[in-house]
Design a protein around this motif. Structure first.
Motif: not given
Length: 192
Positions: A150-154
């Motif tokens: 999982l990524t958040l804002a890349g």
């Protein structure tokens, strides 16, 4: 008569989560650093950026087993307020999620491999993740050992093995490179 009431009750019960999911934040980001106020829960489909690539396995070897310590798939993320740290993103078990300054958010690339993944466990997900207080448009994935991280804002996300219970942030500021991640994808406000 009773059967009709049961059917009507079931229909209302099933429709309620769908209607509440449509009542998310108006800007769609869920960011801002403030603790969420009874946010709606929604399911986000997470996809890998087309240009995302993973670095080659390190000399210590990534061997495909580096993700095994992360246990079950993460099925949801939520914004949680933690004393001394601020509002951070947590997984479906309430464990704080972190970002690593050596990773690159654009395009998403992970650099923590081998022994690093014994302490910092990559957050592995399936095709969809429930969100609450975290902008669905900020979520994505990067391929890692045949799985999706999982990524958040890349920024690729991790759990810290030193957090032994929900709502802990013992990894905040570790080695001046690891930080709890805010719902915006930025570093959490305080260091501990």
């Amino acid at each position: 008569m009773i059967l009709r009431r049961i059917v009507l009750g079931l229909a209302v019960g099933l429709a309620s989560p769908l209607l509440l999911g449509a009542c998310g934040s108006s800007d769609g980001t869920g960011s801002g650093g403030a603790a969420p106020v009874a946010p709606a829960t929604a399911t986000a489909s997470v996809t890998s950026p087309a240009s995302a690539s993973a670095p080659a396995a390190s000399a210590a070897g990534d061997g495909g087993g580096s993700v095994t310590g992360s246990s079950a798939l993460t099925t949801g993320v939520t914004a949680e307020a933690i004393d001394g740290v601020g509002t951070v993103v947590a997984d479906d078990r309430g464990r704080t999620l972190y970002r690593y300054d050596k990773d690159e958010p654009d395009p998403s690339k992970w650099t923590c491999s081998g022994a690093c993944t014994k302490t910092w466990l990559p957050v592995v997900v399936g095709d969809s993740v429930r969100t609450s207080g975290v902008g669905r448009s900020l979520l994505g994935t990067v391929h890692r050992d045949g799985r999706k991280q999982l990524t958040l804002a890349g920024w690729p996300l991790y759990r810290y093995s030193g957090d032994t219970a929900a709502r802990q942030a013992n990894g905040q500021g570790r080695d001046a490179q690891w930080y709890a991640v805010a719902p915006s994808g930025r570093k959490a406000a305080a260091t501990g």
